[in-house]
Design a protein around this motif. Structure first.
Motif, PDB file in Angstrom:
ATOM      1  N   GLY A 200     -87.005  45.414  43.628  1.00 36.73           N
ATOM      2  CA  GLY A 200     -86.464  46.524  43.882  1.00 36.73           C
ATOM      3  C   GLY A 200     -87.058  47.668  42.802  1.00 36.73           C
ATOM      4  N   TYR A 201     -86.752  49.153  43.221  1.00 36.24           N
ATOM      5  CA  TYR A 201     -87.398  50.039  42.301  1.00 36.24           C
ATOM      6  C   TYR A 201     -86.118  50.778  41.319  1.00 36.24           C
ATOM      7  N   ALA A 202     -86.257  51.044  40.177  1.00 39.02           N
ATOM      8  CA  ALA A 202     -85.295  51.325  39.282  1.00 39.02           C
ATOM      9  C   ALA A 202     -85.212  53.037  39.708  1.00 39.02           C
ATOM     10  N   GLU A 255    -103.664  48.631  42.697  1.00 35.72           N
ATOM     11  CA  GLU A 255    -103.135  50.095  42.287  1.00 35.72           C
ATOM     12  C   GLU A 255    -102.349  50.415  43.653  1.00 35.72           C
ATOM     13  N   CYS A 256    -101.332  51.395  43.396  1.00 37.48           N
ATOM     14  CA  CYS A 256    -100.710  51.992  44.516  1.00 37.48           C
ATOM     15  C   CYS A 256    -101.171  52.817  45.485  1.00 37.48           C
ATOM     16  N   THR A 257    -101.175  52.962  46.893  1.00 36.84           N
ATOM     17  CA  THR A 257    -101.595  54.019  47.586  1.00 36.84           C
ATOM     18  C   THR A 257    -100.514  54.602  48.486  1.00 36.84           C
ATOM     19  N   PRO A 258     -99.752  55.322  47.765  1.00 36.79           N
ATOM     20  CA  PRO A 258     -98.564  55.768  48.467  1.00 36.79           C
ATOM     21  C   PRO A 258     -98.749  56.568  49.651  1.00 36.79           C
ATOM     22  N   TRP A 259     -99.738  57.377  49.588  1.00 39.41           N
ATOM     23  CA  TRP A 259    -100.073  58.308  50.817  1.00 39.41           C
ATOM     24  C   TRP A 259     -99.996  57.347  52.002  1.00 39.41           C
ATOM     25  N   LYS A 271     -92.930  63.898  48.182  1.00 38.80           N
ATOM     26  CA  LYS A 271     -93.908  63.795  47.312  1.00 38.80           C
ATOM     27  C   LYS A 271     -93.508  62.780  46.060  1.00 38.80           C
ATOM     28  N   PRO A 272     -94.129  61.961  45.428  1.00 39.84           N
ATOM     29  CA  PRO A 272     -95.650  61.604  46.337  1.00 39.84           C
ATOM     30  C   PRO A 272     -95.372  60.359  47.091  1.00 39.84           C
ATOM     31  N   CYS A 273     -94.125  59.917  47.038  1.00 41.22           N
ATOM     32  CA  CYS A 273     -94.060  58.338  47.751  1.00 41.22           C
ATOM     33  C   CYS A 273     -92.440  58.416  48.097  1.00 41.22           C
ATOM     34  N   TYR A 274     -92.323  57.123  48.671  1.00 37.24           N
ATOM     35  CA  TYR A 274     -90.854  56.929  49.155  1.00 37.24           C
ATOM     36  C   TYR A 274     -89.904  56.819  48.070  1.00 37.24           C
ATOM     37  N   LEU A 275     -90.397  56.490  46.754  1.00 36.67           N
ATOM     38  CA  LEU A 275     -89.492  56.310  45.676  1.00 36.67           C
ATOM     39  C   LEU A 275     -89.284  57.573  44.877  1.00 36.67           C
ATOM     40  N   LEU A 276     -89.977  58.174  44.584  1.00 42.69           N
ATOM     41  CA  LEU A 276     -90.129  59.179  43.669  1.00 42.69           C
ATOM     42  C   LEU A 276     -89.760  60.564  44.549  1.00 42.69           C
ATOM     43  N   GLN A 277     -89.087  61.519  43.791  1.00 40.07           N
ATOM     44  CA  GLN A 277     -88.869  62.819  44.476  1.00 40.07           C
ATOM     45  C   GLN A 277     -89.760  64.072  43.753  1.00 40.07           C
ATOM     46  N   ARG A 295    -101.637  61.954  39.031  1.00 44.83           N
ATOM     47  CA  ARG A 295    -100.543  61.703  38.196  1.00 44.83           C
ATOM     48  C   ARG A 295     -99.278  60.532  38.432  1.00 44.83           C
ATOM     49  N   TYR A 296     -99.826  59.547  39.410  1.00 41.08           N
ATOM     50  CA  TYR A 296     -98.957  58.649  39.905  1.00 41.08           C
ATOM     51  C   TYR A 296     -99.857  57.288  39.864  1.00 41.08           C
ATOM     52  N   GLY A 297     -99.132  56.126  39.911  1.00 37.81           N
ATOM     53  CA  GLY A 297     -99.652  54.828  39.915  1.00 37.81           C
ATOM     54  C   GLY A 297     -99.719  54.170  38.527  1.00 37.81           C
ATOM     55  N   ARG A 298     -99.795  53.203  38.271  1.00 39.35           N
ATOM     56  CA  ARG A 298     -99.954  52.485  37.085  1.00 39.35           C
ATOM     57  C   ARG A 298    -100.905  53.038  35.915  1.00 39.35           C
ATOM     58  N   PRO A 303     -94.459  56.981  33.444  1.00 34.75           N
ATOM     59  CA  PRO A 303     -93.313  56.034  33.100  1.00 34.75           C
ATOM     60  C   PRO A 303     -92.568  55.562  34.592  1.00 34.75           C
ATOM     61  N   ALA A 304     -92.661  56.498  35.311  1.00 33.16           N
ATOM     62  CA  ALA A 304     -91.873  56.057  36.512  1.00 33.16           C
ATOM     63  C   ALA A 304     -92.694  55.010  37.360  1.00 33.16           C
ATOM     64  N   CYS A 305     -93.966  54.944  37.073  1.00 30.13           N
ATOM     65  CA  CYS A 305     -94.647  53.945  37.980  1.00 30.13           C
ATOM     66  C   CYS A 305     -94.910  52.665  37.248  1.00 30.13           C
ATOM     67  N   ARG A 306     -94.567  52.735  35.958  1.00 34.51           N
ATOM     68  CA  ARG A 306     -95.040  51.495  35.119  1.00 34.51           C
ATOM     69  C   ARG A 306     -94.543  50.108  35.651  1.00 34.51           C
ATOM     70  N   ASP A 307     -93.564  49.878  36.193  1.00 34.51           N
ATOM     71  CA  ASP A 307     -93.178  48.677  36.542  1.00 34.51           C
ATOM     72  C   ASP A 307     -93.150  48.502  38.152  1.00 34.51           C
ATOM     73  N   CYS A 308     -93.405  49.561  38.921  1.00 34.76           N
ATOM     74  CA  CYS A 308     -93.326  49.536  40.138  1.00 34.76           C
ATOM     75  C   CYS A 308     -94.242  48.449  41.001  1.00 34.76           C
ATOM     76  N   MET A 309     -93.728  47.549  41.760  1.00 37.62           N
ATOM     77  CA  MET A 309     -94.427  46.752  42.727  1.00 37.62           C
ATOM     78  C   MET A 309     -94.088  46.837  44.008  1.00 37.62           C
ATOM     79  N   SER A 312     -93.663  49.471  49.396  1.00 38.56           N
ATOM     80  CA  SER A 312     -94.048  50.966  50.093  1.00 38.56           C
ATOM     81  C   SER A 312     -95.245  51.540  49.303  1.00 38.56           C
ATOM     82  N   GLY A 313     -95.442  50.993  48.230  1.00 41.82           N
ATOM     83  CA  GLY A 313     -96.502  51.712  47.405  1.00 41.82           C
ATOM     84  C   GLY A 313     -97.722  50.637  47.329  1.00 41.82           C
ATOM     85  N   PHE A 314     -97.621  49.234  47.579  1.00 42.01           N
ATOM     86  CA  PHE A 314     -98.707  48.320  47.320  1.00 42.01           C
ATOM     87  C   PHE A 314     -99.096  47.513  48.512  1.00 42.01           C
ATOM     88  N   GLU A 315     -98.309  47.478  49.365  1.00 40.86           N
ATOM     89  CA  GLU A 315     -98.547  46.638  50.959  1.00 40.86           C
ATOM     90  C   GLU A 315     -99.729  47.247  51.498  1.00 40.86           C
TER      91      GLU A 315
HETATM   92  S1  SF4 Z   1     -96.479  53.127  41.381  1.00 42.39           S
HETATM   93 FE1  SF4 Z   1     -94.658  53.175  42.624  1.00 42.39          FE
HETATM   94  S2  SF4 Z   1     -93.268  54.707  42.120  1.00 42.39           S
HETATM   95 FE2  SF4 Z   1     -95.247  55.308  41.000  1.00 42.39          FE
HETATM   96  S3  SF4 Z   1     -96.251  56.520  42.915  1.00 42.39           S
HETATM   97 FE3  SF4 Z   1     -96.951  54.356  43.277  1.00 42.39          FE
HETATM   98  S4  SF4 Z   1     -95.509  53.765  44.743  1.00 42.39           S
HETATM   99 FE4  SF4 Z   1     -94.749  55.466  43.699  1.00 42.39          FE
END
Ligand code: SF4
Length: 459
Positions: A200-202, A255-259, A271-277, A295-298, A303-309, A312-315
């Protein structure tokens, strides 16, 4: 084979085409959210906390198709909200199938059995049924008893009519590895084509933010689940990239590729992804160009990206990796043929790491301030209506969906009329509407937790 060959070939051909065209950023899966309303209020969901006029709004079929055509992704996932509440959902699915898009209609399945006659079985259409575990865990996760039973009955009915069916599962802090492994066995017994899993994403607006997994614990949880599965895990079929699973198991890093999994809904392209607004673009093209991806990705330190796995960001990163080199292709072939690499579980940190960016200091209803960048940001992040005092004594009330450098967008209170207001005209901001993100479902979840902890252990 958890993913049909024709779908694999379509995705492989599409990604190779992007590579040959040397496109650095391309869409793979469009997350199409035709509405935000739902017939459940899950504790971990950050998608449904909006004023009622927003929840009543929905995209038309034509608006959905325009986004699908502009984006061009070969796969369209329809989450929400609950898409089966959309009055034209059958028509939308048929139009997507006619465009040869692989469609994953994500549903809690409460209405699935009743709505099956709206759909035709097709290799392009899958029902992706939300199940977060066996009956006890799932019903607790969605905060309603009996949901697991309804969903599994609908799965059997859909399979009997020849539909493709997968499950999608979100795992949270406290998930029991043995029970989760048993749930995977049960999903296979049900006969679904494959399973999709993700931590899950917080969500900042989720009623329950305490049960999200930090990165290290996500890896340990997935390792423990795979260890608990033992030899049985050879029977598990996952409807997702095996390299993404290896990422969840800590066998590789991405690393995530939210686009690559953009999200389009009633406010536009998120913007930038399904999780953040962080605002909305009015086209996929604008999303690509106007988002400050650095500005995004680990690696960004956000901090909003720190624990994200989250998938929708990484597959999509794992799919891109598979087609970027011979080594990636070989890793994908090995994991597909011989199973994913699942390292043994290591030691677990004693307690969960608190989720990042806790909204402790977020202003609440009744707060007001003179206009400033920080006050505009507070208005944007508030999940209720705000009142804006404008120059000349005018005032405007509604839900702020975006704040740009020169103008903000406001859904006028009680309607879906959208107003663009120059930022320079705003004099004062007050949070005046009820914030549905601070609502009843939090209490429900807390009460259920307390109840579960007080209940005697089953013998
Ligand atoms: S790490 Fe997660 S929350 Fe941050 S931009 Fe990538 S997909 Fe979105």
């Amino acid at each position: 084979m958890p993913v049909p060959l024709s779908q694999m070939a379509t995705v492989a051909g599409y990604v190779l085409k992007q590579k040959l065209a040397r496109r650095e950023r391309y869409p793979l899966v469009l997350m199409l959210e035709p509405l935000y309303r739902c017939n459940l209020a899950c504790a971990g969901c950050g998608k449904i906390q909006y004023p009622s006029n927003v929840l009543k709004a929905q995209l038309s079929v034509a608006e959905c198709l325009r986004a699908v055509d502009e984006c061009g992704a070969p796969i369209v996932s329809i989450p929400g909200g609950e898409p089966l509440l959309h009055p034209q959902i059958g028509e939308l699915a048929a139009a997507l199938v006619a465009r040869r898009k692989y469609v994953y209609l994500c549903t809690n399945a409460l209405l699935l059995e009743e709505k099956l006659p709206l759909f035709q079985p097709s290799k392009y259409l899958s029902f992706s049924v939300h199940l977060d575990g066996l009956a006890e865990e799932h019903d607790r996760s969605v905060c309603r008893d009996g949901t697991f039973e309804t969903a599994t009955r609908a799965i059997r009915a859909a399979l009997a009519r020849g539909f493709r069916v997968t499950t999608n599962t979100t795992l949270f802090e406290g998930a029991d590895p043995e029970r989760t492994a048993a749930f995977f066995d049960e999903a296979m017994r049900l006969g679904v084509e494959g399973m999709m899993v993700s931590p899950g994403y917080a969500y900042e607006k989720a009623p329950d933010r305490e049960h999200f997994l930090a990165r290290e614990r996500t890896v340990q949880l997935f390792r423990r689940i795979f260890a608990a599965g033992g030899a049985r895990r050879k029977q598990w079929r996952f409807n997702q990239s095996p390299l993404f699973l290896e990422f969840l198991l800590g066998a590789r890093d991405y690393e995530c590729t939210p686009w690559a999994m953009p999200s389009y809904g009633v406010f536009g392209w998120q913007k930038p992804c399904y999780l953040l607004q962080d605002g909305y673009a009015q086209s996929y093209h604008e999303l690509l160009g106007a988002t400050e991806w650095r500005r995004y990705g680990r690696a960004s330190g956000n901090p909003a990206c720190r624990d994200c796995m989250v998938h929708s960001g990484f597959e999509a990163t794992s799919v891109d990796h598979a087609f970027s080199s011979l080594r990636g292709l070989a890793a994908m072939a090995r994991a597909t043929l011989f199973g994913v690499a699942a390292p043994a579980p290591g030691s677990m940190p004693p307690r969960a790491v608190p989720a990042a960016a806790a909204p402790d200091a977020a202003p609440t209803r009744g707060w007001s301030a003179d206009a400033s960048p920080a006050a505009l940001r507070a208005a944007f992040e508030y999940r209720g209506d705000v009142t804006l005092e404008l120059e000349g004594g005018e005032s405007a009330e509604g839900y702020v969906t975006d704040v740009g450098p020169s103008a903000l967008r406001l859904w006028t209170r009680g309607s879906t009329a959208v107003r663009e207001i120059p930022v320079a005209r705003v004099r004062r901001i007050a949070l005046t509407g009820r914030d549905p993100a601070a609502g009843k479902s939090f209490e429900t979840w807390k009460q259920r937790q307390a109840h579960a902890e007080a209940a005697p252990a089953a013998s």
